[in-house]
Design a protein around this motif. Structure first.
Motif, PDB file in Angstrom:
ATOM      1  N   LEU A   1      -8.384   9.489 -12.091  1.00 22.43           N
ATOM      2  CA  LEU A   1      -7.249   9.435 -11.173  1.00 22.43           C
ATOM      3  C   LEU A   1      -6.627  10.796 -10.908  1.00 22.43           C
ATOM      4  CD1 LEU A   1      -5.406   6.195 -12.373  1.00 22.43           C
ATOM      5  CD2 LEU A   1      -6.421   6.568 -10.116  1.00 22.43           C
ATOM      6  N   GLN A   2      -6.763  11.729 -11.827  1.00 19.82           N
ATOM      7  CA  GLN A   2      -6.093  13.019 -11.690  1.00 19.82           C
ATOM      8  C   GLN A   2      -6.367  13.715 -10.355  1.00 19.82           C
ATOM      9  OE1 GLN A   2      -3.673  14.317 -13.522  1.00 19.82           O
ATOM     10  NE2 GLN A   2      -3.765  12.406 -14.682  1.00 19.82           N
ATOM     11  N   PRO A   3      -7.614  13.773  -9.876  1.00 20.75           N
ATOM     12  CA  PRO A   3      -7.862  14.440  -8.582  1.00 20.75           C
ATOM     13  C   PRO A   3      -7.178  13.746  -7.402  1.00 20.75           C
ATOM     14  CG  PRO A   3      -9.905  14.182  -9.830  1.00 20.75           C
ATOM     15  CD  PRO A   3      -8.875  13.348 -10.513  1.00 20.75           C
ATOM     16  N   LEU A   4      -6.769  12.471  -7.595  1.00 19.27           N
ATOM     17  CA  LEU A   4      -6.128  11.716  -6.515  1.00 19.27           C
ATOM     18  C   LEU A   4      -4.616  11.925  -6.502  1.00 19.27           C
ATOM     19  CD1 LEU A   4      -8.148   8.385  -6.910  1.00 19.27           C
ATOM     20  CD2 LEU A   4      -8.627  10.333  -5.400  1.00 19.27           C
ATOM     21  N   ASN A   5      -4.110  12.738  -7.436  1.00 17.29           N
ATOM     22  CA  ASN A   5      -2.694  13.096  -7.489  1.00 17.29           C
ATOM     23  C   ASN A   5      -1.789  11.859  -7.457  1.00 17.29           C
ATOM     24  OD1 ASN A   5      -0.486  14.831  -7.585  1.00 17.29           O
ATOM     25  ND2 ASN A   5      -0.387  15.079  -5.362  1.00 17.29           N
TER      26      ASN A   5
ATOM     27  N   TYR B   1       0.811  -1.224   0.000  1.00  9.97           N
ATOM     28  CA  TYR B   1       0.000   0.000   0.000  1.00  9.97           C
ATOM     29  C   TYR B   1       0.840   1.268   0.000  1.00  9.97           C
ATOM     30  CZ  TYR B   1      -3.386   3.523   1.267  1.00  9.97           C
ATOM     31  OH  TYR B   1      -4.165   4.655   1.273  1.00  9.97           O
ATOM     32  N   HIS B   2       0.452   2.157  -0.892  1.00 12.02           N
ATOM     33  CA  HIS B   2       0.935   3.532  -0.905  1.00 12.02           C
ATOM     34  C   HIS B   2      -0.261   4.378  -1.333  1.00 12.02           C
ATOM     35  CE1 HIS B   2       2.906   7.233  -2.101  1.00 12.02           C
ATOM     36  NE2 HIS B   2       4.037   6.801  -1.556  1.00 12.02           N
ATOM     37  N   PRO B   3      -0.586   5.440  -0.600  1.00 15.33           N
ATOM     38  CA  PRO B   3      -1.817   6.192  -0.893  1.00 15.33           C
ATOM     39  C   PRO B   3      -1.863   6.835  -2.271  1.00 15.33           C
ATOM     40  CG  PRO B   3      -0.434   7.358   0.707  1.00 15.33           C
ATOM     41  CD  PRO B   3       0.140   5.990   0.559  1.00 15.33           C
ATOM     42  N   ARG B   4      -0.703   6.955  -2.940  1.00 12.78           N
ATOM     43  CA  ARG B   4      -0.695   7.608  -4.255  1.00 12.78           C
ATOM     44  C   ARG B   4      -0.212   6.685  -5.373  1.00 12.78           C
ATOM     45  NH1 ARG B   4       2.862  12.644  -3.705  1.00 12.78           N
ATOM     46  NH2 ARG B   4       2.269  12.883  -5.898  1.00 12.78           N
ATOM     47  N   LYS B   5      -0.199   5.382  -5.113  1.00 12.70           N
ATOM     48  CA  LYS B   5       0.151   4.421  -6.148  1.00 12.70           C
ATOM     49  C   LYS B   5      -1.078   3.586  -6.499  1.00 12.70           C
ATOM     50  CE  LYS B   5       5.113   4.004  -5.319  1.00 12.70           C
ATOM     51  NZ  LYS B   5       6.260   3.077  -5.085  1.00 12.70           N
ATOM     52  N   PHE B   6      -1.293   3.398  -7.796  1.00 17.05           N
ATOM     53  CA  PHE B   6      -2.507   2.742  -8.263  1.00 17.05           C
ATOM     54  C   PHE B   6      -2.182   1.683  -9.315  1.00 17.05           C
ATOM     55  CE2 PHE B   6      -3.649   6.893  -6.757  1.00 17.05           C
ATOM     56  CZ  PHE B   6      -4.868   6.728  -6.111  1.00 17.05           C
ATOM     57  N   TRP B   7      -3.044   0.682  -9.366  1.00 14.22           N
ATOM     58  CA  TRP B   7      -3.031  -0.316 -10.429  1.00 14.22           C
ATOM     59  C   TRP B   7      -4.226  -0.061 -11.333  1.00 14.22           C
ATOM     60  CZ3 TRP B   7       0.591  -4.081 -11.382  1.00 14.22           C
ATOM     61  CH2 TRP B   7       1.560  -4.281 -10.391  1.00 14.22           C
TER      62      TRP B   7
END
Length: 259
Positions: free
Chosen positions: A103-107, A71-77
């Protein structure tokens, strides 16, 4: 073609499976597994899925998610699938734009995808959008029907002479601390598993999510014990299709490894 992209609903599960399985013939999904994972996603993980319709017929889907185990709050799959007979018509591109816009608003700090090396079309799709290969994971497959266990005969007896026993998850049910011990052991062992991102220690609730999952096989989850201490684990899970198994965490505590 009139393409409509809308949020996924629970009524869309059968269509999602019908789209995915023809392109994943060697690793098919079941509705039970997908629904279970959706319903038990960790609350920290941000997730959203969309489907694409052509004249009311679902022909594609895409989603973003986060991995609680890394988990990382700014990493996504991200992931996506398009019906075979609709591929190459810009539908995947439209869904990709939907994902990136959401995803853009989630930086996001990083957006990742996982794809097999023989799926060249998917690789090219990602490369055209700036993705690059970060790491590789190698899979091992065993043909159980033709496997010859002869070279391994007698190994359990040798271990017993050293005070080590191999027990299944089911055989350990008399131990009231079984689940807690296995949880602590797996968190200790997972540190040695190579991965691109740092592992997040599994909470007890996360661990129980796996134990209670539809792909858990109590007679194929093995633990090694030495004088009552849990020192190693090797697991097989029913993965997606009921006749398909995959290896889970395998390891032995450092103090018990043969040098």
């Amino acid at each position: 073609m009139y393409l409509l992209i809308r949020p996924f609903t629970p009524n869309d599960y059968p269509a999602l499976i019908a789209i995915a399985n023809p392109t994943l013939a060697d690793d098919p999904a079941t509705l039970e597994e997908v629904r279970y994972n959706d319903e038990h996603r960790h609350p920290l993980c941000k997730f959203q899925r969309w489907v694409a319709e052509d004249d009311g017929r679902i022909i594609a889907a895409a989603e973003y998610d986060q991995d609680i185990h890394r988990y990382h709050p700014r990493k996504f799959w991200i992931d996506g699938i398009v019906r075979i007979d609709y591929q190459g018509q810009g539908i995947g591109s439209a869904l990709y734009r939907q994902l990136i816009a959401a995803l853009q608003p989630l930086n996001p700090l990083a957006v990742q995808n996982q794809v097999r090396e023989d799926r060249t079309r998917s690789i090219q799709f990602l490369q055209r959008r700036g993705f690059r290969e970060a790491w590789r994971r190698w899979e091992s497959h065993l043909d159980v029907a033709t496997f010859d266990p002869t070279p391994y005969m007698g190994l359990e007896e040798q271990l017993r002479t050293q005070g080590i026993e191999i027990k299944t998850f089911r055989e350990l049910e008399a131990d009231p601390e079984r689940n807690r011990k296995l949880h602590e052991l797996e968190n200790e062992l997972v540190v040695d598993v190579p991965n691109m991102d740092a592992r997040t220690p599994a909470s007890y609730d996360m661990f129980m999510h796996t134990l209670n999952s539809p792909y858990m096989l109590p007679d194929a989850y093995f633990a090694a014990l030495c004088n009552g201490e849990y020192i190693g684990v090797n697991t097989l899970y029913r993965h997606r299709a009921s006749n398909y198994l995959h290896t889970g965490l395998t390891g032995v505590k450092g103090a018990y490894r043969r040098r």
